[in-house]
Design an enzyme around this catalytic site. Sequence first.
Site, PDB file in Angstrom:
ATOM      1  N   LYS A  84     -20.005 -43.364  14.483  1.00  0.00           N
ATOM      2  CA  LYS A  84     -18.897 -42.518  14.023  1.00  0.00           C
ATOM      3  C   LYS A  84     -19.228 -41.031  14.140  1.00  0.00           C
ATOM      4  O   LYS A  84     -18.367 -40.212  14.423  1.00  0.00           O
ATOM      5  CB  LYS A  84     -18.545 -42.870  12.573  1.00  0.00           C
ATOM      6  CG  LYS A  84     -18.306 -44.361  12.336  1.00  0.00           C
ATOM      7  CD  LYS A  84     -17.221 -44.944  13.231  1.00  0.00           C
ATOM      8  CE  LYS A  84     -17.071 -46.447  13.021  1.00  0.00           C
ATOM      9  NZ  LYS A  84     -16.310 -47.101  14.095  1.00  0.00           N
ATOM     10  N   ARG A 114     -11.722 -52.439  19.931  1.00  0.00           N
ATOM     11  CA  ARG A 114     -11.482 -53.896  19.923  1.00  0.00           C
ATOM     12  C   ARG A 114     -10.012 -54.139  19.624  1.00  0.00           C
ATOM     13  O   ARG A 114      -9.271 -53.216  19.334  1.00  0.00           O
ATOM     14  CB  ARG A 114     -12.329 -54.545  18.835  1.00  0.00           C
ATOM     15  CG  ARG A 114     -12.139 -53.841  17.485  1.00  0.00           C
ATOM     16  CD  ARG A 114     -12.800 -54.588  16.341  1.00  0.00           C
ATOM     17  NE  ARG A 114     -12.923 -53.744  15.167  1.00  0.00           N
ATOM     18  CZ  ARG A 114     -11.970 -53.549  14.254  1.00  0.00           C
ATOM     19  NH1 ARG A 114     -10.793 -54.115  14.424  1.00  0.00           N
ATOM     20  NH2 ARG A 114     -12.174 -52.774  13.201  1.00  0.00           N
TER      21      ARG A 114
END
Lengths: 176, 176, 498, 498
Positions: free
Chosen positions: C108, C284
């Site tokens: 992140k 995803r």
Amino acid sequence: MNVRRRFVWRRSGGRAELTVESRDGRSVTFKTEGDEIVADLAELPDGRRSVILPSGRQLTGRAATGPDGRAEAWIGARRIDVELADPLLDLAAESAHAAGGAAEIRAQIPGRVVEVRVAPGDHVAAGATLLVLEAMKMQNEIRADSAGLVARVDCSPGQAVETGAVLVRIESEPVA
Amino acid sequence: MNVRRRFVWRRSGGRAELTVESRDGRSVTFKTEGDEIVADLAELPDGRRSVILPSGRQLTGRAATGPDGRAEAWIGARRIDVELADPLLDLAAESAHAAGGAAEIRAQIPGRVVEVRVAPGDHVAAGATLLVLEAMKMQNEIRADSAGLVARVDCSPGQAVETGAVLVRIESEPVA
Amino acid sequence: NRGEIAVRVFRACRDLGIETVAVYSDADRTALHVTMADYAVRLGPAPSAESYLSIPRILEAAKKTGAALVHPGYGFLAESADFARACSDAELTFVGPSPSAIEAMGAKTTSRALMQWAGVPVVPGTTTPARDAGELAEFAREAGYPILIKATAGGGGKGMRRVDSQEDLSSGFARASAEAQASFGDGSVYAEKLLLQPRHVEVQVVGDRHGHRVAVGERECSIQRRHQKVVEECPSPAVGPELRRRLLSAAVAAAETVGYDSCGTVEFLLAPDGSFYFLEMNTRLQVEHPVTEMVWGVDLAAEMIRIALGESLSFTADDLAPRGHAIECRLYAEDATRGFTPSPGVVSRLRMPEGPGVRNDVGIEAGSAVPIDYDPMLGKLVVAGADRDEVIGRLSRALDEYEIAGVETTLPLFRALVRDPEFRAAAFHTQWLDEWIGGRSLGPPEAAVEEAFLAAGCISIDGGTPARARQDRGSRWRASARVEALRPPHHPSRGFRP
Amino acid sequence: NRGEIAVRVFRACRDLGIETVAVYSDADRTALHVTMADYAVRLGPAPSAESYLSIPRILEAAKKTGAALVHPGYGFLAESADFARACSDAELTFVGPSPSAIEAMGAKTTSRALMQWAGVPVVPGTTTPARDAGELAEFAREAGYPILIKATAGGGGKGMRRVDSQEDLSSGFARASAEAQASFGDGSVYAEKLLLQPRHVEVQVVGDRHGHRVAVGERECSIQRRHQKVVEECPSPAVGPELRRRLLSAAVAAAETVGYDSCGTVEFLLAPDGSFYFLEMNTRLQVEHPVTEMVWGVDLAAEMIRIALGESLSFTADDLAPRGHAIECRLYAEDATRGFTPSPGVVSRLRMPEGPGVRNDVGIEAGSAVPIDYDPMLGKLVVAGADRDEVIGRLSRALDEYEIAGVETTLPLFRALVRDPEFRAAAFHTQWLDEWIGGRSLGPPEAAVEEAFLAAGCISIDGGTPARARQDRGSRWRASARVEALRPPHHPSRGFRP
């Protein structure tokens, strides 16, 4: 089949007597607090029952009682809260209520004890975190529901516990 | 549990012996025509079973046998045609096959006879309409599956018939 | 996150005429995703590390069955660049983006830096994984509390903690780091300034291996419990045409920077003033992808597979014709009536809603075991309609039809939510649900007299504990054990009134 | 036609927040449409004449429960002007068109005359109900065989017979008239020239009580068995934009002539040369309405109720945004593997398909009885997608997931159809299916070796007749009884290979 049964229906409003009578298990007479109705109670193939009241009102659901005389009841697809006690069990429950005593904090689910925050002899306030239990990848804080004195701690960090295992015992203290 | 069972597997190709062996009801050895495999057979909560073959192939289904030794089998959501006879019943079936005899035309479903097209003594060709049966608002023509002589008519127009009721008896005639 | 997404992907494969291979741990031998697969291979015992997180065992399973494609689903290895790389090394086609894209967005802290470089606005926060609470204290001082500690490798609210003051910083750091370690095998965390009353709005992006990239609208995911999404909808009631244009182009820009070539989601925080900040990109398929599918008329799961097979996108931005509205409710095996405590067990009854606008994506069937070992999501109820009001009408009908017994679920939460005026007015933000749940009791309603009659009738005629009800007793005992843990047993009459 | 449509209408009511009242015959006391209703009233014994066809008893039931609206569903009294009139006389709102519209369209001979007057093309045929075969002979002579004899009060293929030559005319007349009498309480029939290889294409029209009328696209219903629709789709693969424009305006013109103010369907025969002829107008909601709902994004059942309540249409023709494709399969309790013989019984297992694009509209649940007394339709599987190919892919997946045990159904027909090249190419007409079924055996496939292994394993381990399978035996015995009726019992080995 000939059926006649009496219940004590406990609700927030208080207690009411509720009776069920039927000669054939299909046409059933219900009575409570003066109301008396005759309804059509049909059994469904999956064990649910459908009742049609004189007004035409239709309800489908299922119910069973545990040994303590309390009911697990479903109406349609959802559980409802209904307590239909056997008159005898009802009395027993009352006396137990009077007695008071120690609270056993039990594991709600199988899991692993991550952290224990209290020790025997601690005074805990209602809502105080007693320990942290990890299950399904989430850490759950187990709290005291009411104030009291920690009598015993029956688990330790890292320990795996099964459903219903006693974790901590709390004695309710006489109100000062 | 210790299981060992032999079947005669009848298929269009002919007959084959098929054996099933297991010590624990879970790891199962299957044999037929030289092939021998060991598979994992697990029971599902609803009574179906899932088999995983050495290749990884997975099939889920269910099967049961009637007293005649034939299987009612489902793979996934659909019925499949598999005949697994007990070796003894298999022999019995064979001799019955040899014997030949009279065909009883039975009601396939409960219904009402609308019309009878044949009388005792009639010679009927394969496919000839014997009678008309009304069920579920549709008129269904019941036909002879093979040529023969009408030996008896056991129903009459307007009559309500139950499943399995004999409607007409046809004797197969010696081929000229 | 094994069953439900596996079932969804298998359906997409069937629709495309592709055979399916399930992998399973010992806890899942009889699970739905195994019994509906054409092939199934055991990975190992229940613990994820020895089964669903074991890259070598998964590759072995693919080799054994001669599989050509590997779909990671979500959770577990879905965002592991190592796994994606291991697949291509084993000459298996990974159904997802390139390892480099996963890496760039996976950490992140890196992704935040990337976005700043690409000109996509980001929330103020630390840019390197923190080793101890001290590193975060400094940031917190200048940015000001409250701050949010998040797992560097994270997602789905795991390893995430709000910290409101200096005192709670070290304990929050410890707890978040511990959860991160447990969930992702990586305990490193970072900190962000916590925006107050933001909405969580995310954009679905789809890219192929020929340079095409399309944004397929946004989703509103502000209804969260402890940072875990529970209700999602499409479109976002807070986004108008102009804001949508800006959100979608920012999302495409984000996807461009990493050469994104699969289905993915760019998450933003939307402030009350209409400004938005990049939160993270999930590389995803997302749990909530069905609401986009129903409104935009696309099949994201199938598209993702076609892309992996090297096909071009089956649509351009101009081909897309969004229509109506859709809302998804996530069904968790958590007892909404008792503080959302996990509720593993056996699903003794399952009756799903049907009819117009209703889509059921679930990984369970009647009789399924819900093991303690994994994420508690059972599946999703997704409802579509002409507009948000029609959807809410259909949703409350569907929730009333939905029966799950044997395990406690989040159904009571949703049944209360759809009747709530603020929810109906879409007047919520990411902290709204936690506050909303706060005081409320979601316990079962007390029986009306005719309901008591029916219950009494069943008990009288079927006897005290009728055989047919026996299957439920397991759950009932569990329930009462739970009650005892929450209150002393000397108030029996309160036992069923939490 | 009791359960499935009642359930559909109840769902629409729930979506609109309207309480529901079910009526039932003794055969349906525990049926799904009764157990999901808020109120339920017994009409009488099983025979329709004493229950579902009894106007006084239905009005009584409405009065007893204080109902304000009466929805006729389809079948039974759905197209009875007397019933509509009786409702308004009893100050009940009939959810359907005005009695005059029902009357005008109900008598097929009248409606044909009306359409000719309105300039809508009609198939050559007799214009007055025939009392005997003689009246039809004359028409047949000039129009030429084959002709079609149809019930004046008819619908749904009941009381309909094809006659190919003079010889068969009287028997065909007798049979059709008898069926008409049995099904509609009116034995009068009429004749039409039978077009060869036509398609059945119908247009959904919706009108309100304020003069608005909109055509909501067409449906392709050519897949029929013995004049009974079994598969329907939207849009029709045979209709292009130009033809659609002409079809829709003809349908609106038809609706105008009778001041139509509800949901209705105008049926046409489409000849291979692109010319089309008015067939009849069904003044009710149609069984196949869901395919239109899914493609056009409307809720016809709810719209019909709003219209009855006096509201204006919720959309204009311009608001409509059709998208994608949808196909419906009608599940009948008929044994497709044995000449579609009716298969009443008890549904011992029911497992419906779920997931993207799938909609289940059924009137049964596991344990439901399928009585001999009524129409054998159990429900419908409806599948939608981006285009016809995607729909067929999803449909074959859904059909493979669909498990019904205890009664035999038409599932085997559909599983074979979706794999048929002509069906996939949409190269069919109204007689196509009967020809297609002709030679085919739809019996179960013979077991492959691994399937035989699984079956043998179940039998060996669970024992000869395991308790869990016992529930199926009823159906199995029925099945074998059926076999015997179709062939002499002295070929046991053929018993399970029809």
